[in-house]
Design a protein around this motif. Structure first.
Motif, PDB file in Angstrom:
ATOM      1  N   GLY A  11       0.741  -1.267  -0.191  1.00 27.62           N
ATOM      2  CA  GLY A  11      -0.122   0.011  -0.026  1.00 27.62           C
ATOM      3  C   GLY A  11       0.884   1.228   0.028  1.00 27.62           C
ATOM      4  N   ARG A  12       0.147   2.513  -0.118  1.00 30.02           N
ATOM      5  CA  ARG A  12       1.054   3.561  -0.099  1.00 30.02           C
ATOM      6  C   ARG A  12       0.277   4.717   0.498  1.00 30.02           C
ATOM      7  NH1 ARG A  12      -2.424   6.892  -2.925  1.00 30.02           N
ATOM      8  NH2 ARG A  12      -2.201   6.544  -5.171  1.00 30.02           N
ATOM      9  N   LEU A  13       1.330   5.700   0.967  1.00 28.83           N
ATOM     10  CA  LEU A  13       0.458   6.954   1.342  1.00 28.83           C
ATOM     11  C   LEU A  13       1.199   7.895   0.437  1.00 28.83           C
ATOM     12  CD1 LEU A  13       1.627   6.483   5.398  1.00 28.83           C
ATOM     13  CD2 LEU A  13      -0.465   6.210   4.254  1.00 28.83           C
ATOM     14  N   ALA A  14       0.134   8.689  -0.230  1.00 30.73           N
ATOM     15  CA  ALA A  14       0.916   9.717  -1.213  1.00 30.73           C
ATOM     16  C   ALA A  14       0.548  11.085  -0.928  1.00 30.73           C
ATOM     17  CB  ALA A  14       0.546   9.085  -2.610  1.00 30.73           C
ATOM     18  N   PRO A  15       0.946  11.765   0.195  1.00 23.64           N
ATOM     19  CA  PRO A  15       0.566  13.273   0.257  1.00 23.64           C
ATOM     20  C   PRO A  15       1.383  14.241  -0.691  1.00 23.64           C
ATOM     21  CG  PRO A  15       2.166  12.561   1.905  1.00 23.64           C
ATOM     22  CD  PRO A  15       1.953  11.314   1.223  1.00 23.64           C
ATOM     23  N   SER A  16       0.441  15.134  -0.666  1.00 24.72           N
ATOM     24  CA  SER A  16       1.158  16.424  -1.556  1.00 24.72           C
ATOM     25  C   SER A  16       1.500  17.504  -0.676  1.00 24.72           C
ATOM     26  CB  SER A  16       0.196  17.098  -2.737  1.00 24.72           C
ATOM     27  OG  SER A  16      -0.413  16.015  -3.397  1.00 24.72           O
ATOM     28  N   PRO A  17       2.839  17.897  -0.592  1.00 26.67           N
ATOM     29  CA  PRO A  17       3.198  18.907   0.407  1.00 26.67           C
ATOM     30  C   PRO A  17       3.062  20.603  -0.330  1.00 26.67           C
ATOM     31  CG  PRO A  17       5.101  18.255  -1.028  1.00 26.67           C
ATOM     32  CD  PRO A  17       3.899  17.528  -1.487  1.00 26.67           C
ATOM     33  N   ASN A  47       6.246  11.078  -1.896  1.00 25.36           N
ATOM     34  CA  ASN A  47       6.080  12.131  -1.755  1.00 25.36           C
ATOM     35  C   ASN A  47       5.693  13.202  -3.189  1.00 25.36           C
ATOM     36  OD1 ASN A  47       6.480  15.127  -1.155  1.00 25.36           O
ATOM     37  ND2 ASN A  47       8.773  15.232  -1.153  1.00 25.36           N
ATOM     38  N   GLU A  48       4.625  13.587  -3.277  1.00 28.66           N
ATOM     39  CA  GLU A  48       4.052  13.932  -4.495  1.00 28.66           C
ATOM     40  C   GLU A  48       4.148  15.459  -4.503  1.00 28.66           C
ATOM     41  OE1 GLU A  48       0.148  12.028  -5.732  1.00 28.66           O
ATOM     42  OE2 GLU A  48       1.320  10.431  -5.994  1.00 28.66           O
ATOM     43  N   ASP A  49       5.572  15.824  -4.862  1.00 27.25           N
ATOM     44  CA  ASP A  49       6.045  17.122  -5.121  1.00 27.25           C
ATOM     45  C   ASP A  49       6.412  17.883  -6.216  1.00 27.25           C
ATOM     46  OD1 ASP A  49       7.895  15.783  -5.506  1.00 27.25           O
ATOM     47  OD2 ASP A  49       9.479  16.299  -4.166  1.00 27.25           O
ATOM     48  N   ALA A 196       1.064  15.659 -15.119  1.00 22.61           N
ATOM     49  CA  ALA A 196      -0.070  15.703 -14.323  1.00 22.61           C
ATOM     50  C   ALA A 196      -0.258  14.675 -13.295  1.00 22.61           C
ATOM     51  CB  ALA A 196      -1.513  15.846 -15.236  1.00 22.61           C
ATOM     52  N   TYR A 197      -1.144  15.162 -12.459  1.00 16.61           N
ATOM     53  CA  TYR A 197      -1.376  13.901 -11.198  1.00 16.61           C
ATOM     54  C   TYR A 197      -1.679  12.581 -11.857  1.00 16.61           C
ATOM     55  CZ  TYR A 197      -4.348  11.318  -8.135  1.00 16.61           C
ATOM     56  OH  TYR A 197      -4.761  10.258  -7.656  1.00 16.61           O
ATOM     57  N   GLN A 198      -2.706  12.689 -12.704  1.00 17.70           N
ATOM     58  CA  GLN A 198      -2.991  11.364 -13.202  1.00 17.70           C
ATOM     59  C   GLN A 198      -1.882  10.355 -13.725  1.00 17.70           C
ATOM     60  OE1 GLN A 198      -5.967  10.889 -12.585  1.00 17.70           O
ATOM     61  NE2 GLN A 198      -7.163  12.947 -12.569  1.00 17.70           N
ATOM     62  N   ALA A 200       1.586  10.776 -13.348  1.00 22.27           N
ATOM     63  CA  ALA A 200       2.471  10.636 -12.233  1.00 22.27           C
ATOM     64  C   ALA A 200       2.047   9.345 -11.493  1.00 22.27           C
ATOM     65  CB  ALA A 200       2.959  11.907 -11.771  1.00 22.27           C
ATOM     66  N   CYS A 201       0.712   9.611 -10.974  1.00 18.81           N
ATOM     67  CA  CYS A 201       0.278   8.452  -9.871  1.00 18.81           C
ATOM     68  C   CYS A 201       0.253   7.200 -10.310  1.00 18.81           C
ATOM     69  CB  CYS A 201      -1.094   9.075  -9.515  1.00 18.81           C
ATOM     70  SG  CYS A 201      -1.817   8.122  -8.128  1.00 18.81           S
ATOM     71  N   VAL A 202      -0.296   7.049 -11.692  1.00 21.86           N
ATOM     72  CA  VAL A 202      -0.352   5.708 -12.432  1.00 21.86           C
ATOM     73  C   VAL A 202       0.988   5.208 -12.490  1.00 21.86           C
ATOM     74  CG1 VAL A 202      -0.875   4.325 -14.580  1.00 21.86           C
ATOM     75  CG2 VAL A 202      -2.447   5.989 -13.426  1.00 21.86           C
ATOM     76  N   VAL A 214      -5.645   3.032  -1.492  1.00 19.38           N
ATOM     77  CA  VAL A 214      -6.373   3.666  -0.464  1.00 19.38           C
ATOM     78  C   VAL A 214      -6.379   5.141  -0.531  1.00 19.38           C
ATOM     79  CG1 VAL A 214      -6.956   3.750   1.913  1.00 19.38           C
ATOM     80  CG2 VAL A 214      -5.879   1.706   1.132  1.00 19.38           C
ATOM     81  N   ARG A 215      -7.407   5.893  -0.813  1.00 18.19           N
ATOM     82  CA  ARG A 215      -7.507   7.010  -0.831  1.00 18.19           C
ATOM     83  C   ARG A 215      -8.796   7.858  -0.762  1.00 18.19           C
ATOM     84  NH1 ARG A 215      -5.387   7.302  -7.003  1.00 18.19           N
ATOM     85  NH2 ARG A 215      -6.814   6.332  -8.039  1.00 18.19           N
ATOM     86  N   GLY A 216      -8.903   8.873  -0.638  1.00 20.37           N
ATOM     87  CA  GLY A 216     -10.138   9.467  -0.518  1.00 20.37           C
ATOM     88  C   GLY A 216     -11.254   9.519  -1.617  1.00 20.37           C
ATOM     89  N   ASP A 218     -13.086  11.700  -2.905  1.00 20.03           N
ATOM     90  CA  ASP A 218     -13.181  12.558  -3.997  1.00 20.03           C
ATOM     91  C   ASP A 218     -12.281  12.240  -5.244  1.00 20.03           C
ATOM     92  OD1 ASP A 218     -10.822  12.513  -2.369  1.00 20.03           O
ATOM     93  OD2 ASP A 218     -10.230  14.404  -2.691  1.00 20.03           O
ATOM     94  N   LEU A 219     -11.612  11.193  -5.208  1.00 21.72           N
ATOM     95  CA  LEU A 219     -10.799  10.614  -6.137  1.00 21.72           C
ATOM     96  C   LEU A 219     -11.425   9.300  -7.152  1.00 21.72           C
ATOM     97  CD1 LEU A 219      -7.438  11.217  -4.744  1.00 21.72           C
ATOM     98  CD2 LEU A 219      -8.097  12.410  -6.506  1.00 21.72           C
ATOM     99  N   LEU A 220     -12.656   8.996  -6.854  1.00 24.45           N
ATOM    100  CA  LEU A 220     -13.446   8.160  -7.618  1.00 24.45           C
ATOM    101  C   LEU A 220     -13.222   8.261  -8.919  1.00 24.45           C
ATOM    102  CD1 LEU A 220     -16.397   7.070  -5.159  1.00 24.45           C
ATOM    103  CD2 LEU A 220     -14.718   5.473  -5.725  1.00 24.45           C
TER     104      LEU A 220
HETATM  105  N1  GLU Z   1      -1.042  13.452  -3.812  1.00 25.29           N
HETATM  106  C1  GLU Z   1      -2.318  13.147  -3.980  1.00 25.29           C
HETATM  107  C2  GLU Z   1      -3.482  14.134  -3.230  1.00 25.29           C
HETATM  108  O1  GLU Z   1      -2.961  14.374  -2.125  1.00 25.29           O
HETATM  109  C3  GLU Z   1      -2.570  11.826  -3.841  1.00 25.29           C
HETATM  110  C4  GLU Z   1      -3.930  11.166  -4.437  1.00 25.29           C
HETATM  111  C5  GLU Z   1      -3.845   9.533  -4.302  1.00 25.29           C
HETATM  112  O2  GLU Z   1      -3.768   9.152  -3.165  1.00 25.29           O
HETATM  113  O3  GLU Z   1      -3.753   9.102  -5.235  1.00 25.29           O
HETATM  114  O4  GLU Z   1      -4.292  14.254  -3.430  1.00 25.29           O
END
Ligand code: GLU
Length: 287
Positions: A11-17, A47-49, A196-198, A200-202, A214-216, A218-220
């Motif tokens: 799994g991953r945690l992918a926060p944007s700073p 780290n989604e920087d 773009a996020y889409q 880089a994330c994939v 696992v994410r919010g 809002d990203l469905l």
């Molecule tokens: N960096 C994105 C955000 O914080 C990650 C989203 C995701 O988990 O795919 O919204």
């Protein structure tokens, strides 16, 4: 006959700073951590920087400190290293460029010179979907004479209009989206030369062999977009678990502007991670 073991859970945690982490982030991340634990798997911090116009270095340090304080523990990530390093997106440009070239070669994307303003003006009946992204009206998709020399342009993914994109979300159940109706052609590479996020994330979720995202919630819709990217790039699609968003007292979703609910602020007020979890995550089901 040999039966191969299923891949180990990753799994991953992918926060944007782009600001201080708040309780809503912590709740989603906590779910991700619990899911990794329950499945005897690994948890990765990425780290989604990429968006250097919005992120600040001080937020990266604060993010890592706040996450450690709250009780997050990852086995791979910035500063820790791991088999899929680097874990800062800003250091992974070559991966994104390779994917972009693949999309160009496969004719999945097209150059687009429209600004946000152009798109708003061209969308007669503004139809914004769930995540507020207007449906692209197709201006550049349909312009075979488009001149892109000397002008800034983005790369946009051509969605298969009318096609149903569905997936089984492990928390929210079956999800069904219609390409061209629920979401339109989307940017994979921005006009300022940033992936773009889409995309880089994939690229990263696949490269880091993430088995469950696992994410919010809002990203469905973004997940539907990303499934198209996995397909175009010939990559395996992971499982998805979207968490309900945390709302404030007025019923609005938490955003980085809710400073009062930032982990920093709450910590300053004397809250402990345990008390915050008990108070705010108590009813969460772990699926
Ligand atoms: N960096 C994105 C955000 O914080 C990650 C989203 C995701 O988990 O795919 O919204």
């Amino acid at each position: 006959m040999t039966i191969s073991a299923p891949p180990k859970y990753r799994g991953r945690l992918a926060p944007s700073p782009t600001g201080y982490l708040h309780l809503g982030h912590a709740r989603t991340f906590w779910m991700a951590q619990e899911r990794a634990r329950q499945n005897g798997g690994e948890l990765i911090l990425r780290n989604e920087d990429l968006d250097s116009t919005r992120f600040k270095m001080e937020f990266v340090d604060a993010m890592i400190e706040d996450m450690r304080w709250f009780g997050f523990d990852w086995s791979e990530g910035p500063g820790v290293g791991g088999p899929f390093a680097p874990y800062n997106q800003s250091e992974r440009m070559s991966f994104y460029r390779a994917a972009l070239e693949k999309l160009v070669a496969g004719d999945f994307i097209y150059p687009c010179i429209c600004s946000r303003k152009d798109i708003q003006a061209a969308t007669r009946a503004p139809h914004a979907n769930d995540d507020g992204e207007p449906i692209y009206p197709g201006t550049c998709r349909n312009n075979s004479k488009l001149k892109i020399q000397n002008s800034k342009f983005a790369w946009r993914f051509r969605v298969p209009d009318g096609e149903t994109i569905s997936f089984q979300d492990l928390n929210c159940g079956e999800q069904i989206f219609f390409a061209g109706k629920d979401f339109g052609d989307f940017v994979v590479w921005r006009g300022d030369d940033v992936p773009a996020y889409q995309l880089a994330c994939v690229v990263d979720d696949a490269a880091m062999q993430i088995t469950e995202v696992v994410r919010g919630a809002d990203l469905l819709v973004s997940t539907a977009r990303q499934i198209l990217l996995y397909r175009a790039l010939g990559l395996a699609v992971p499982d998805f678990f979207h968490c309900a968003l945390m709302l404030d007292a007025q019923g609005e979703r938490l955003a980085k502007r809710h400073d009062s609910l930032s982990l920093r602020e709450l910590r300053g007020q004397g809250a402990t991670p345990e008390s915050l979890r008990q108070r705010h995550f108590a009813g969460d089901s772990l699926g």
